[in-house]
Each structure stands twice: as structure tokens, then as C-alpha cells.
Design a protein around this motif. Structure first.
Motif, short mmCIF file in Angstrom:
data_model
loop_
_atom_site.label_atom_id
_atom_site.label_comp_id
_atom_site.label_asym_id
_atom_site.label_seq_id
_atom_site.Cartn_x
_atom_site.Cartn_y
_atom_site.Cartn_z
N LYS A 47 0.83 -1.22 0.00
CA LYS A 47 0.00 0.00 0.00
C LYS A 47 0.86 1.27 0.00
O LYS A 47 0.56 2.25 0.68
N MET A 48 1.95 1.21 -0.79
CA MET A 48 2.83 2.37 -0.96
C MET A 48 2.61 2.97 -2.33
O MET A 48 2.86 2.29 -3.35
N TYR A 49 2.14 4.20 -2.36
CA TYR A 49 1.92 4.93 -3.60
C TYR A 49 1.93 6.41 -3.26
O TYR A 49 1.83 6.80 -2.09
N PRO A 50 2.10 7.28 -4.26
CA PRO A 50 2.17 8.71 -4.00
C PRO A 50 0.86 9.26 -3.42
O PRO A 50 -0.23 8.89 -3.86
N MET A 51 1.01 10.14 -2.43
CA MET A 51 -0.12 10.85 -1.84
C MET A 51 0.40 12.19 -1.34
O MET A 51 1.60 12.33 -1.07
N PRO A 52 -0.46 13.19 -1.19
CA PRO A 52 0.01 14.45 -0.62
C PRO A 52 0.70 14.29 0.73
O PRO A 52 1.69 14.96 1.00
N LEU A 53 0.22 13.39 1.55
CA LEU A 53 0.82 13.22 2.88
C LEU A 53 2.27 12.74 2.83
O LEU A 53 3.07 13.11 3.69
#
Length: 159
Positions: free
Chosen positions: A106-112
Motif C-alpha cells: 500500500k505504498m503509492y504517492p499521496m500528498p501526505l
């Protein structure tokens, strides 16, 4: 008010932003796109040093209530076949880019996880269902204050 389920009045934007997204940033242009959407197309061509006829770019800009960071879902169509492993390797070697792509964890780009980072995070890299072997889908997220137009201009000037 929004947390309590009470009606929320729009004060800054045309619609309330809490628990909402607004597909309208800047003014609408005669072609139906907003100025922000057109800037994405114009700046992308400028960064690649090509004119709009050579690189077709279209997007919908959406205001999302995050503290900081821009995000984009990108669909790429290529003339020649492209595979995920080759694209991932090229992105991994690109300066200013961090491949952040492990869906099993569950590693993917996010603002956080992109805020306060110099690099742009790229993930969800997959073959396009629309363009098949001649396309990719990916998701990118970056801190627009650290890796925005100003830093890109400095980096281009330094080259």
C-alpha cells in the motif's frame, strides 16, 4: 459545521471545499478548459522543449482539500510499445523523481508522503487498458512549493 453534518456556506470558492472536490481552478477558456488546465499543457511542452502539436496534453484540474502538494493521474500513449519494467527503470534513473510504487505494501504517492519532499513521487505504474502495449497509467504527487515551477525554472537554467 461540515463535521456536524450542518450545511456549509462557500466563502472563498464557488462551492464548499470541506469533504468535496471542485473541478474548477481559474477561469474557463473558450475551449472549455480552465486556464490552470491549459497551463499544465503549456508548461509540459515548455519543459520538454516541444510545441503543442508534438506533445498533446489534456487534463482536468481539481481543487482538493489538502494542505500542500499537487497530484496528477497521467495516461501516456506512445508510438512504440512500452513496458512497465522499462518505464519504472527510466523513472528510477530520472533526477527529481522517486518511484514510490509497491501496491502490495500500500505504498503509492499521496500528498501526505509528498509534502516537504524535493522529489516528485511516481507510482501506480501500470500498462494502460486503453492503449495496451503503447500506453501507461501512473499517478504522481509532488510538493508544489519545493518542486514547482520556480525550482524547475532554476534547474533548467542551471543546465
Amino acid at each position: 459545521d461540515a463535521l456536524l453534518g450542518l450545511p456549509v456556506q462557500a466563502k472563498i470558492f464557488a462551492h464548499p471545499l470541506a469533504f468535496n472536490v471542485i473541478p474548477h481552478i481559474d477561469t474557463f477558456q473558450p475551449n472549455g478548459y480552465t486556464k490552470e488546465e491549459m497551463k499544465v499543457a503549456w508548461e509540459t511542452c515548455k519543459i520538454f522543449g516541444v510545441d503543442e502539436a508534438q506533445l498533446r496534453v489534456a487534463c482536468t484540474a481539481v481543487r482538493v482539500p489538502t494542505l500542500r502538494a499537487h497530484a496528477e493521474s497521467i495516461t501516456i500513449r506512445t508510438r512504440e510499445p512500452i513496458d512497465v519494467a522499462g518505464a519504472r527503470a527510466a523513472l528510477d534513473a530520472a533526477p527529481g523523481v522517486k518511484v514510490f510504487d509497491d501496491v502490495a505494501s500500500k505504498m503509492y504517492p499521496m500528498p501526505l508522503n509528498s509534502t516537504s519532499e524535493d522529489d516528485v513521487n511516481v507510482g501506480r505504474i501500470r500498462q494502460s487498458l486503453v492503449f495496451g502495449e503503447n500506453g501507461l497509467e501512473l499517478f504522481v504527487c509532488g510538493d508544489q512549493l519545493l518542486r514547482g515551477a520556480a525550482l524547475n525554472a532554476v534547474l533548467i537554467a542551471e543546465d
